[in-house]
Design a protein around this motif. Structure first.
Motif, PDB file in Angstrom:
ATOM      1  N   ILE A  23      34.286  32.385  48.165  1.00 28.62           N
ATOM      2  CA  ILE A  23      33.091  32.792  48.948  1.00 28.62           C
ATOM      3  C   ILE A  23      31.812  32.964  47.985  1.00 28.62           C
ATOM      4  O   ILE A  23      30.831  32.621  48.368  1.00 28.62           O
ATOM      5  CB  ILE A  23      33.600  34.101  49.576  1.00 28.62           C
ATOM      6  N   LEU A  24      31.975  33.522  46.888  1.00 27.08           N
ATOM      7  CA  LEU A  24      30.914  33.752  46.054  1.00 27.08           C
ATOM      8  C   LEU A  24      31.399  33.395  44.538  1.00 27.08           C
ATOM      9  O   LEU A  24      32.339  33.744  44.213  1.00 27.08           O
ATOM     10  CB  LEU A  24      30.494  35.439  45.990  1.00 27.08           C
ATOM     11  N   GLY A  25      30.700  32.300  44.008  1.00 26.15           N
ATOM     12  CA  GLY A  25      31.089  32.068  42.818  1.00 26.15           C
ATOM     13  C   GLY A  25      30.344  30.837  42.290  1.00 26.15           C
ATOM     14  O   GLY A  25      29.214  30.728  42.533  1.00 26.15           O
ATOM     15  N   GLN A  26      31.102  29.959  41.531  1.00 23.36           N
ATOM     16  CA  GLN A  26      30.550  28.887  40.750  1.00 23.36           C
ATOM     17  C   GLN A  26      31.366  27.505  40.665  1.00 23.36           C
ATOM     18  O   GLN A  26      32.623  27.927  40.701  1.00 23.36           O
ATOM     19  CB  GLN A  26      29.856  29.219  39.468  1.00 23.36           C
ATOM     20  N   ASN A  27      30.795  26.389  40.602  1.00 23.82           N
ATOM     21  CA  ASN A  27      31.900  25.186  40.291  1.00 23.82           C
ATOM     22  C   ASN A  27      31.244  24.983  39.095  1.00 23.82           C
ATOM     23  O   ASN A  27      30.328  25.518  38.086  1.00 23.82           O
ATOM     24  CB  ASN A  27      31.799  24.300  41.283  1.00 23.82           C
ATOM     25  N   GLU A  28      31.330  23.644  38.723  1.00 25.62           N
ATOM     26  CA  GLU A  28      30.926  22.949  37.305  1.00 25.62           C
ATOM     27  C   GLU A  28      29.284  22.642  37.287  1.00 25.62           C
ATOM     28  O   GLU A  28      29.027  22.402  36.272  1.00 25.62           O
ATOM     29  CB  GLU A  28      31.608  21.868  37.070  1.00 25.62           C
ATOM     30  N   ARG A  29      28.743  22.742  38.665  1.00 29.95           N
ATOM     31  CA  ARG A  29      27.369  22.262  38.600  1.00 29.95           C
ATOM     32  C   ARG A  29      26.437  23.119  39.518  1.00 29.95           C
ATOM     33  O   ARG A  29      25.292  23.310  39.263  1.00 29.95           O
ATOM     34  CB  ARG A  29      27.397  20.921  39.282  1.00 29.95           C
ATOM     35  N   ILE A  30      27.186  23.897  40.333  1.00 32.35           N
ATOM     36  CA  ILE A  30      26.159  25.153  41.148  1.00 32.35           C
ATOM     37  C   ILE A  30      26.817  26.647  40.972  1.00 32.35           C
ATOM     38  O   ILE A  30      27.940  26.568  40.663  1.00 32.35           O
ATOM     39  CB  ILE A  30      25.998  24.531  42.538  1.00 32.35           C
ATOM     40  N   MET A 628      36.483  28.484  33.056  1.00 35.11           N
ATOM     41  CA  MET A 628      36.378  27.340  34.226  1.00 35.11           C
ATOM     42  C   MET A 628      37.780  26.250  33.438  1.00 35.11           C
ATOM     43  O   MET A 628      37.879  26.195  32.489  1.00 35.11           O
ATOM     44  CB  MET A 628      35.294  26.606  34.304  1.00 35.11           C
ATOM     45  N   GLY A 629      38.110  25.707  34.357  1.00 31.63           N
ATOM     46  CA  GLY A 629      38.979  24.605  34.132  1.00 31.63           C
ATOM     47  C   GLY A 629      40.361  24.952  34.053  1.00 31.63           C
ATOM     48  O   GLY A 629      41.052  26.197  33.992  1.00 31.63           O
ATOM     49  N   LYS A 630      41.475  23.881  34.660  1.00 30.59           N
ATOM     50  CA  LYS A 630      42.688  24.186  34.552  1.00 30.59           C
ATOM     51  C   LYS A 630      43.550  24.390  33.484  1.00 30.59           C
ATOM     52  O   LYS A 630      44.438  25.431  33.308  1.00 30.59           O
ATOM     53  CB  LYS A 630      43.500  22.944  35.282  1.00 30.59           C
ATOM     54  N   PRO A 631      43.253  23.844  32.285  1.00 28.03           N
ATOM     55  CA  PRO A 631      44.024  24.255  30.999  1.00 28.03           C
ATOM     56  C   PRO A 631      43.483  25.715  30.605  1.00 28.03           C
ATOM     57  O   PRO A 631      44.449  26.421  30.266  1.00 28.03           O
ATOM     58  CB  PRO A 631      43.185  23.180  29.923  1.00 28.03           C
ATOM     59  N   THR A 632      42.310  26.066  30.706  1.00 28.48           N
ATOM     60  CA  THR A 632      42.075  27.619  30.613  1.00 28.48           C
ATOM     61  C   THR A 632      42.861  28.559  31.294  1.00 28.48           C
ATOM     62  O   THR A 632      43.349  29.484  31.122  1.00 28.48           O
ATOM     63  CB  THR A 632      40.478  27.706  30.603  1.00 28.48           C
ATOM     64  N   ALA A 633      42.890  28.224  32.680  1.00 29.10           N
ATOM     65  CA  ALA A 633      43.282  28.742  33.623  1.00 29.10           C
ATOM     66  C   ALA A 633      44.859  28.832  33.459  1.00 29.10           C
ATOM     67  O   ALA A 633      45.723  30.050  33.417  1.00 29.10           O
ATOM     68  CB  ALA A 633      43.371  28.444  35.224  1.00 29.10           C
ATOM     69  N   LEU A 634      45.562  27.939  32.955  1.00 27.77           N
ATOM     70  CA  LEU A 634      47.031  27.786  32.624  1.00 27.77           C
ATOM     71  C   LEU A 634      47.113  28.564  31.346  1.00 27.77           C
ATOM     72  O   LEU A 634      48.255  29.545  31.269  1.00 27.77           O
ATOM     73  CB  LEU A 634      47.617  26.489  32.618  1.00 27.77           C
TER      74      LEU A 634
END
Length: 647
Positions: A23-30, A628-634
């Protein structure tokens, strides 16, 4: 997350339980965040209701209303209420709750956005038939709306255009959205569908305004638009998107919002005297009132001061701004008190004023307030303050914070005593009810700021008629200000604050953290509230809650009523649901760097060690980097749950 059709998604942030997406956040560009915008999307109509009338039968219903010469059917439903009998030795002993007519009757009117009838003047018509006045609540949120689609779009949005496209599906629950991206764009948008009223569109108010009970006979109805010509969710005309408050890449380089009026339609105390840009005869109406602007005012000052010093505002600056606890109301109000004290000490001052100036305790308090920077630290080692780091409290209390803590205590109780004398007592003497916390403070400041001072409001009422023995309005004003300070000091030494200050008259004992405490109340189970859950303790058995810096309408939201004047009335139970700072243009303009913290943890289970992992950092206004990113999350994985479709 990977989707077979939409492709991969790399997004981080916070959401609502049970709702998909961030709902509130960021992706890689916004990146995006929000504050609440109290847009007026609700009306209560006084309608003519009919029961068992031929007109109702003709439209296929037992009940109906008449509006604009048209009969509109009502829908009648009979609810069944049941309850469990606890502690009787029978598991799940559910019985009828005994709620019968008329209390179990639910009546809605499709014409009024399926709104419920919330009041029936003559309930007897339910069984006997007839005609009566009814109140019906009409609300845009009673229609099917599409906010979830907005968030699913934003989670994958790549730029400002895609963000704006997703915003078009945000139909209800108005917000102020802040946006930034890797390309350096900065934008603000208000959102949700604002219904247009027939009378306002014709340039006048029919009967009462939209923020009061409206005449349902027709002229004040919402403008119908069954074709949904703007792609809106509701079958009524709405304010076009281009006329909603917004800015993209503002010329001054920043904008600020903290639930305040975004475009100033209420600044002159009349929310109905502006005109629409595209329809100059129509009234431009958004809402009757907003937050009083003190938080936004402080944020704006902090930003302007930094820019005027020629500084480029950094992530650290923004984090410090979010942690700011200076009360702007104190900056505006204390000069009146200090000037009154100064005038009381001058030669030839009236005896009553001279007596206040000669009062050693008043003099000490005045000198403390004169030296105050308007910040509100706890002043106690048990308290959580912005100078503490990552939730770890330091035992030492810097002298500057100790002194500011005492001044904060004295000021906040003085303000309440002043409002009581100026506004509450005057209205009570006239047999009138009071006004809200924020409005009472605004009214008091408005009166004090009069040039020349008369003490008489726009109503013609003199709010400074006492002490009547003093001949001039200025002397009565000064006496009122100083009397309120005397009352505040008396209260702080009284039994009303005994658990906090032990009836002490030593002003050094009046530490703000013993009053300003936060609790996170569990809605059903007190033992799961914080404190005591999550490893946090009450300040004491009598002073429940965790001591934290902050104050009335400060940037680091931690407020209470402007009338608070008891040892437990400065407690609060809310604040920023997510502190976040995002920086675009990282890695050559291809990434977003974010920092955030929430007042809890990744688990809602109080028995989990992850229940309050971030709360300490939140209390001391510290943040962690958004990974950010799947490797970091894992790499930081605690548990993994997979949901699959059912059979």
């Amino acid at each position: 997350a990977d989707d077979p059709e939409a492709g991969p998604m790399n997004v981080s942030g916070v959401g609502f339980p049970g709702a998909p997406g961030v709902i509130l956040g960021q992706n890689e560009r916004i990146s995006w965040g929000a504050t609440t915008n109290p847009m007026d999307v609700t009306d209560i109509f006084l309608d003519r209701g009919l029961v068992f009338a031929p007109e109702c039968i003709a439209v296929g219903s037992l009940a109906c209303i008449e509006s604009d010469g048209v009969i509109h059917p009502a829908v009648l439903e009979f609810a069944s209420y049941r309850k469990n009998i606890p502690d009787d030795g029978i598991n799940d002993h559910v019985v009828n709750a005994g709620i019968n007519l008329p209390d179990n009757l639910i009546v809605t009117v499709p014409f009024r956005s399926h709104g419920p009838v919330i009041f029936i003047a003559d309930p007897g018509v339910i069984g006997q038939g007839g005609e009566t006045d009814v109140l019906i609540l009409q609300y845009t949120g009673f229609h099917a709306t599409r906010e979830v689609q907005t968030f699913l779009s934003w989670n994958r949005a790549r730029n400002l255009d895609e963000f704006i496209e997703g915003l078009q599906d945000f139909d209800v629950g108005s917000q102020n959205w802040a946006y930034a991206d890797v390309e350096g764009n900065l934008a603000y948008f208000s959102s949700a569908e604002l219904p247009l009223r027939k009378d306002l569109e014709q340039g006048f108010v029919s009967g009462t305004p939209p923020f009061m009970v409206r005449d349902g006979s027709g002229p004040a109805n919402w403008v119908p638009d069954p074709a949904r010509s703007q792609g809106q969710a509701i079958p009524y005309a709405v304010l076009p998107f281009d006329e909603m408050p917004q800015t993209i890449n503002p010329a001054n380089g920043f904008f600020a919002n903290a639930n305040n009026d975004p475009v100033g339609t209420t600044l002159d105390n009349d929310p109905l005297n502006q005109k629409r840009k595209t329809h100059p005869n129509a009234i431009y109406y958004l809402n009757p009132a907003y937050s009083n602007g003190l938080r936004a005012g402080r944020i704006t000052r902090l930003l302007r001061d930094a820019l005027e010093d020629g500084r480029k505002i950094s992530v650290n600056d923004m984090q410090a701004f979010q942690a700011n606890t200076q009360q702007l109301d104190a900056e505006l109000m204390t000069p009146f008190l200090l000037e009154a004290f100064d005038r009381g000490g001058r030669a030839g001052a009236p005896t009553e004023l001279a007596g206040f100036a000669a009062d050693a305790e008043i003099a000490e308090a005045a000198h403390r307030l004169a030296a105050w920077d308007f910040s509100t630290p706890t002043g106690i080692p048990e308290g959580y303050d912005a100078h503490d780091v990552n939730g770890v409290r330091t035992r030492a209390v810097p002298k500057k914070e100790h002194d500011a803590s005492v001044a904060a205590t004295i000021y906040n109780v003085w303000r309440a005593k002043l409002i009581q004398r100026v506004v509450d007592q005057t209205l009570s003497d006239l047999g009138l009810s009071g006004v809200g916390s924020g409005d009472s403070l605004k009214a008091t400041h408005h009166l004090l700021a009069q040039e020349p001072f008369t003490g008489v409001g726009a109503s013609g009422v003199d709010f400074f008629s006492e002490p009547s023995a003093l001949g001039s309005a200025e002397d009565r004003r000064d006496a009122t200000l100083l009397l309120a300070l005397r009352s505040a000091l008396d209260a702080l030494a009284s039994d009303e604050f005994a658990n906090a200050f032990g009836n002490s008259t030593n002003q050094d004992d009046y530490r703000w953290g013993r009053l300003h405490r936060i609790t996170f109340d569990h809605p059903t189970t007190p033992s799961l509230s914080v404190p005591p859950a999550g490893g946090f303790d009450d300040l004491s058995a009598e002073l429940t809650g965790v001591a934290r810096d902050g104050g009335y309408e400060v940037v680091n939201a931690s407020g209470f009523s402007a009338r608070a004047d008891r040892e437990n009335s400065f407690k609060f139970g809310g604040g920023p649901v997510r502190r976040y700072v995002g920086e675009g243009g990282i890695a050559g303009g291809t990434a977003i760097r974010g920092f955030n913290v929430t007042p809890g943890g990744p688990s809602e289970n109080a028995a989990s060690p992850q229940y309050t992992t971030q709360l300490g950092h939140w209390l001391t206004a510290d943040q962690h980097k958004v990974e950010m990113g799947k490797p970091t999350a894992l790499g930081r994985l605690i548990s993994d749950e997979t949901f699959v479709p059912g059979p």
